[in-house]
Design a protein around this motif. Structure first.
Motif, PDB file in Angstrom:
ATOM      1  N   ASP A  42      17.105  19.658  14.028  1.00 12.81           N
ATOM      2  CA  ASP A  42      16.664  18.401  14.637  1.00 12.81           C
ATOM      3  C   ASP A  42      16.406  18.606  16.128  1.00 12.81           C
ATOM      4  O   ASP A  42      17.083  19.415  16.770  1.00 12.81           O
ATOM      5  CB  ASP A  42      17.754  17.316  14.523  1.00 12.81           C
ATOM      6  N   LYS A  44      17.223  16.719  18.555  1.00 15.82           N
ATOM      7  CA  LYS A  44      18.386  16.376  19.386  1.00 15.82           C
ATOM      8  C   LYS A  44      19.338  17.575  19.498  1.00 15.82           C
ATOM      9  O   LYS A  44      19.816  17.900  20.577  1.00 15.82           O
ATOM     10  CB  LYS A  44      19.092  15.171  18.748  1.00 15.82           C
ATOM     11  N   ALA A  47      17.871  20.571  21.460  1.00 14.84           N
ATOM     12  CA  ALA A  47      17.966  20.424  22.919  1.00 14.84           C
ATOM     13  C   ALA A  47      19.321  20.929  23.420  1.00 14.84           C
ATOM     14  O   ALA A  47      19.450  21.413  24.553  1.00 14.84           O
ATOM     15  CB  ALA A  47      17.770  18.963  23.300  1.00 14.84           C
TER      16      ALA A  47
END
Ligand SMILES: N[C@@H](CCC(=O)N[C@@H](CS)C(=O)NCC(=O)O)C(=O)O
Length: 210
Positions: A42, A44, A47
Motif C-alpha cells: 500500500d 501508506k 511511504a
C-alpha cells in the motif's frame, strides 16, 4: 506520551522486535500489516518503508528504522539498563554484531529465498530449484552457527542479548525435526529464550504455546 510504533505481522521478522521491546520495557503500539493481503505494498506503508517489508519501527521522535538487526541494535542501545547487548566498542559487542549480521544476511535472507522463491528468477519454472538450493544454503549456515555456540544458555554465555532473540526467531521458522537432529545447541538456546517470561508471551501469540 510518545510511544514506539511497530509495524509488523504474526510470525514475521517483527516478532524479534516485539520481543526486544518487551524485554526493554518499552511502551509501544503494534500496527498489523497483513502481508497475505499485500498491505505492505500500500502507498501508506510504502511511504514508511519503500522496501515494502515489515518490520518497521517508528522511534519516539518519528525516525523510521527498518531491518530487524538494525532495529534490535537500536533498542539495545536506547535501553542500556535492560542490558540487551554488550557495551558498544567492546570486543564482546563486535562478536555479538558479527553474528547478528551473519544471521541477517545468511539465514534470514535464505529463508526469504525459500519462502519467496518465485521472486528470484524471471522464469517461474526455476522457483522449486531456487527454494531447494536456499534450503541447503540455510542448513549450511545453521551448521556454522551451531559450531559457535558454547555452554550457553545464551550465545554469550550467561549474558542474554538481542542476538539470542534473533536466533530464537529464525529457529521458529526452521524445521524443528531438522534442528533436533542437526543443531541441538541452536535449539537449546532458542528454548532458553522462549522460557523467558516476557518472550514466552510473544512466542504464544505468534507461534502458539511453547
Ligand atoms: N531484511 C529485512 C527482511 C524483512 C522481510 O523480509 N520481511 C518479510 C516478513 S518476515 C516481509 O515483509 N514480507 C512481505 C513481502 O516481502 O512481500 C529485515 O531484516 O527486516
Amino acid at each position: 506520551m510518545a510511544k514506539y510504533v511497530l509495524y509488523g505481522g504474526p510470525g514475521s521478522g517483527s516478532v524479534s522486535v516485539e520481543a526486544a521491546l518487551q524485554e526493554a520495557g518499552a511502551d509501544f503500539d503494534l500496527v498489523h500489516i497483513d502481508t497475505n493481503k499485500k498491505e505492505n505494498f500500500d502507498a501508506k506503508f510504502t511511504a514508511i518503508n519503500p522496501r515494502q517489508q515489515i518490520p518497521a519501527l517508528i522511534l519516539l521522535d518519528g525516525t523510521v528504522v527498518t531491518e530487524c538487526a538494525a532495529i534490535l541494535l537500536h533498542i539495545a542501545d536506547a535501553f542500556p539498563t535492560a542490558n540487551l547487548a554488550p557495551k558498544p566498542g567492546s570486543s564482546a559487542r563486535a562478536l555479538h554484531d558479527r553474528w547478528l549480521v551473519f544471521l541477517a544476511v545468511n539465514i534470514y535472507e535464505g529463508e526469504l529465498r525459500k519462502g519467496y522463491s518465485d521472486r528470484y528468477s524471471d522464469d517461474i519454472g526455476h522457483a522449486q530449484a531456487i527454494a531447494g538450493a536456499a534450503g541447503k544454503y540455510v542448513e549450511r549456515h545453521y551448521g556454522i552457527l551451531e559450531q559457535q555456540i558454547g555452554a550457553g544458555p545464551y550465545f554469550l554465555g550467561q549474558q542474554f542479548s538481542v542476538l539470542d532473540i534473533y536466533i530464537w526467531m529464525v529457529a521458529q521458522w526452521m524445521d524443528q525435526d531438522w534442528l533436533v537432529s542437526n543443531c541441538p545447541k541452536v535449539l537449546a538456546l532458542a528454548n532458553a529464550v522462549k522460557a523467558r517470561p516476557k518472550i514466552n508471551k510473544v512466542q504464544a501469540s505468534h507461534f502458539g504455546a511453547a
